[in-house]
Design a protein around this motif. Structure first.
Motif, short mmCIF file in Angstrom:
data_model
loop_
_atom_site.label_atom_id
_atom_site.label_comp_id
_atom_site.label_asym_id
_atom_site.label_seq_id
_atom_site.Cartn_x
_atom_site.Cartn_y
_atom_site.Cartn_z
N GLU A 422 0.84 -1.19 0.00
CA GLU A 422 0.00 0.00 0.00
C GLU A 422 0.88 1.25 0.00
O GLU A 422 1.77 1.39 0.84
CB GLU A 422 -0.88 0.01 1.25
CG GLU A 422 -1.84 1.18 1.28
CD GLU A 422 -2.58 1.25 2.60
OE1 GLU A 422 -1.93 1.51 3.63
OE2 GLU A 422 -3.79 1.01 2.61
N VAL A 423 0.62 2.13 -0.95
CA VAL A 423 1.45 3.33 -1.10
C VAL A 423 0.57 4.58 -1.02
O VAL A 423 -0.50 4.62 -1.62
CB VAL A 423 2.18 3.30 -2.46
CG1 VAL A 423 2.96 4.59 -2.70
CG2 VAL A 423 3.11 2.09 -2.54
N LEU A 424 1.04 5.58 -0.29
CA LEU A 424 0.38 6.88 -0.28
C LEU A 424 1.10 7.77 -1.30
O LEU A 424 2.30 8.03 -1.15
CB LEU A 424 0.46 7.50 1.12
CG LEU A 424 0.04 8.96 1.24
CD1 LEU A 424 -1.41 9.17 0.80
CD2 LEU A 424 0.22 9.46 2.68
N ALA A 437 5.49 8.96 -7.00
CA ALA A 437 6.35 8.46 -5.94
C ALA A 437 5.61 8.58 -4.62
O ALA A 437 4.94 9.59 -4.36
CB ALA A 437 7.65 9.26 -5.88
N GLY A 438 5.71 7.54 -3.80
CA GLY A 438 5.11 7.58 -2.48
C GLY A 438 5.72 6.46 -1.67
O GLY A 438 6.42 5.62 -2.22
N ARG A 439 5.47 6.46 -0.35
CA ARG A 439 6.10 5.43 0.48
C ARG A 439 5.11 4.35 0.91
O ARG A 439 3.92 4.61 1.04
CB ARG A 439 6.73 6.08 1.70
CG ARG A 439 8.03 6.80 1.35
CD ARG A 439 8.50 7.67 2.47
NE ARG A 439 7.57 8.78 2.69
CZ ARG A 439 7.49 9.48 3.80
NH1 ARG A 439 8.27 9.19 4.81
NH2 ARG A 439 6.63 10.46 3.91
N ASN A 440 5.64 3.15 1.13
CA ASN A 440 4.82 2.11 1.73
C ASN A 440 4.97 2.20 3.25
O ASN A 440 5.67 3.09 3.75
CB ASN A 440 5.16 0.72 1.16
CG ASN A 440 6.50 0.20 1.64
OD1 ASN A 440 7.28 0.93 2.25
ND2 ASN A 440 6.79 -1.07 1.38
N THR A 441 4.31 1.30 3.96
CA THR A 441 4.33 1.43 5.42
C THR A 441 5.75 1.31 5.97
O THR A 441 6.11 1.93 6.95
CB THR A 441 3.37 0.41 6.09
OG1 THR A 441 3.41 0.59 7.51
CG2 THR A 441 3.74 -1.03 5.79
N GLY A 456 -2.12 12.02 -2.98
CA GLY A 456 -2.97 11.94 -1.78
C GLY A 456 -3.81 10.68 -1.73
O GLY A 456 -4.47 10.42 -0.73
N GLU A 457 -3.78 9.88 -2.81
CA GLU A 457 -4.56 8.63 -2.80
C GLU A 457 -3.72 7.46 -2.30
O GLU A 457 -2.51 7.42 -2.53
CB GLU A 457 -5.09 8.33 -4.21
CG GLU A 457 -6.20 9.29 -4.60
CD GLU A 457 -6.70 9.10 -6.03
OE1 GLU A 457 -7.82 9.56 -6.30
OE2 GLU A 457 -5.99 8.53 -6.87
N TYR A 478 -7.12 0.81 -5.95
CA TYR A 478 -7.09 1.60 -4.73
C TYR A 478 -6.97 0.68 -3.52
O TYR A 478 -7.38 -0.48 -3.57
CB TYR A 478 -8.37 2.43 -4.60
CG TYR A 478 -8.45 3.53 -5.62
CD1 TYR A 478 -7.68 4.68 -5.49
CD2 TYR A 478 -9.29 3.41 -6.72
CE1 TYR A 478 -7.73 5.68 -6.45
CE2 TYR A 478 -9.36 4.43 -7.67
CZ TYR A 478 -8.56 5.56 -7.53
OH TYR A 478 -8.62 6.54 -8.46
N SER A 479 -6.43 1.24 -2.44
CA SER A 479 -6.40 0.50 -1.18
C SER A 479 -7.75 0.67 -0.50
O SER A 479 -8.37 1.73 -0.61
CB SER A 479 -5.30 1.08 -0.29
OG SER A 479 -5.64 0.86 1.05
#
Ligand code: SAH
Ligand code: F3S
Length: 490
Positions: A422-424, A437-441, A456-457, A478-479
């Protein structure tokens, strides 16, 4: 991608929305740790009320502020170079501009700064930002102004930071200030003073405000977040003097995490920095219990040698640290762990260095921030020990540390190959305008084609490739923000 962050190079000019009634122009830039970036947002908020809008053009600034870092000599040299640049601009283009230094260098050098750097008009320590309106007024009247008083209470809990240069998705929220740990190499306890915690109510309010503005992730900030303790205000070291009632109703870091995670179930929560001696199993259980607290802990160790840890006044042993790592993995499945390391602390032998490498092999860190020892004036190490490891030896050991980190980092990243994470989405990839680009947990930067997704998604990304710090993949939907964060694929 390079994992070593040279934080002192990351000076960033911050921009803020203009208020029509404001007429003066502020140029503010920050160096060093996340706390400095967060503090600059407080400073911009205070000065917005004094009629300042920010600008990213030095040539048109009425006031130039630089938020400084003292952690290593190189960080200070970077700031000195910036002051030379301001000097040139002032001489050639903007004779009326005034210059103020904020942050750790201001606190360390105090009024000496005014003598050493003629360009400087104002010196303001990290606890004195509320005095800025008065200090700016002094400077306006042609006098130099200095306030470097450290505070027992100041947490700026009552100031709503202006979000500067924001992506509108992630934000820092400061929860403690100062540090009581007195690691012998570290200048922070001298520049940021004693530890104090911020009222949880004001933390929750700031976070609720961020959520209402559409933010999706917060990072709770402090030099030593696990030491958070709210008992009504005041220094952590005075807790024992508090009333029984205050002691009984105190809120510690694990409780704060529960409060934040439960109040905002759709908000991702991160925190930094953890100190091995202060992180409790309650904190680990809080991370495991709340889906929205990220499975990532920055757990600096500095050295793997018991003798050096003792000389550094790090209050745990190598074995205790390894046991803590074991508990992290037992309590939090797939938790990422990162380190800070110092090579060449005074008296460090080859054997001590080998202990550091073997500890790294044991932990298999996901990331690392690695540095050669830099003696800081006034610290215990500077006063009591000779900086006796030659620079070339420090460098060679540092390179060996970096090599191990690269290898274990890649191994850890490869764990995600074929899995869906899951990435934000935070921003466009630096390398391609076709990718997000976004990070996972676990805090891995993840890159994938944009498709129709938006910043933002929360999206699920199937990982197809990786480097030692970056995952590469494609979004598969989507998550639902309810399922597991890492899905084992067949
Ligand atoms: N608790 C803090 C640590 C601040 S310093 C935090 O919130 O991050 C960040 C890192 O800089 C330290 O963990 C240490 O690895 C490194 N550092 C601190 N003083 C140093 C020195 N004198 N020389 C080299 N590295 C240093
Ligand atoms: Fe520095 Fe040690 Fe505190 S590294 S910030 S004195 S925990």
């Amino acid at each position: 991608m390079e994992k070593i962050i040279e934080e002192e190079k990351q000076g960033t000019t911050l921009k803020l929305e203009s208020k029509a009634s404001n007429t003066r122009k502020l140029f503010i830039e920050s160096y060093g740790c996340q706390m400095n970036f967060s503090d600059s947002e407080i400073v911009a908020s205070i000065l917005a009320k004094e009629g300042f809008n920010t600008t990213n053009r030095l040539e048109e600034a009425d006031l130039v502020l630089v938020n400084t870092c003292s952690i290593r000599d190189k960080a200070e040299q970077t700031v000195r170079k910036r002051l030379e640049k301001y000097n040139r601009v002032k001489r050639e283009q903007n004779p009326n501009m005034k210059v103020g230094v904020l942050g750790c260098m201001a606190e360390r050098l105090k009024a000496k700064f005014l003598e050493e750097e003629k360009i400087v008009d104002m010196v303001v320590g990290p606890d004195a930002y509320k005095d800025l309106p008065n200090l700016v007024a002094e400077v306006d009247e042609g006098r130099d102004a200095v306030n470097v008083i450290l505070s027992k209470e100041e947490t700026y809990g009552d100031i709503a930071p202006v979000r500067l240069n924001s992506n509108g998705v992630t934000a820092f929220v400061s929860i403690t200030r100062g540090c009581d740990n007195m690691c012998t190499f570290c200048v922070v306890p001298f520049t940021r003073g004693r530890e104090r915690s911020r009222d949880p109510q004001s933390i929750l309010e700031e976070i609720a405000d961020l959520v209402s503005k559409g933010f999706k992730e917060v990072t709770l900030l402090g030099q030593n977040v696990d030491s958070f303790l709210w008992y009504g205000g005041g220094l952590k070291k005075d807790f024992k003097k508090a009333s029984l009632m205050q002691q009984a109703t105190a809120v510690d870091f694990a409780q704060l995490l529960h409060m934040v995670a439960a109040a905002q179930p759709n908000l991702r929560v991160r925190f930094s920095t953890s100190n091995p001696q202060d992180i409790s199993d309650d904190v680990l259980h809080a991370i495991a219990q709340h889906r929205n607290i990220c499975n990532y802990i920055h757990l600096p160790v500095q050295s793997g040698s018991n003798r050096i840890l003792k000389e550094m006044n790090r209050l745990h042993t190598r074995e205790e640290y390894m046991a803590l790592i074991d508990r992290v993995h037992a309590i939090i499945p797939n938790c990422a762990v990162s380190q800070d390391m110092i090579s060449g602390f005074p008296t460090e032998t080859e054997e001590d260095h080998q202990d550091t490498l073997s500890l790294m092999e044991y932990v298999k860190y996901d990331y690392g921030f690695m540095f050669a020892y830099s003696e800081r004036p006034g610290t215990m190490a500077a006063r009591k020990m000779e900086d006796d490891v030659p620079e070339d030896v420090k460098k060679r050991r540092l390179n060996e540390i970096i090599d191990v980190q690269r290898r274990t980092g890649l191994e850890r990243a490869q764990f995600f190959l074929g899995k869906t994470v899951e990435v934000l989405i935070e921003k466009e990839s630096k390398r391609s305008d076709q990718h997000w680009a976004g990070r996972n947990t676990q805090n891995y930067m993840t890159i994938f084609p944009k498709d129709d997704y938006k910043v933002g998604e929360f999206v699920m990304v199937k990982v197809t490739d990786c480097t030692s710090a970056t995952l590469i993949g494609e979004a598969v939907g989507y998550s639902d923000m309810a399922g597991p964060l890492t899905i084992e694929n067949d």
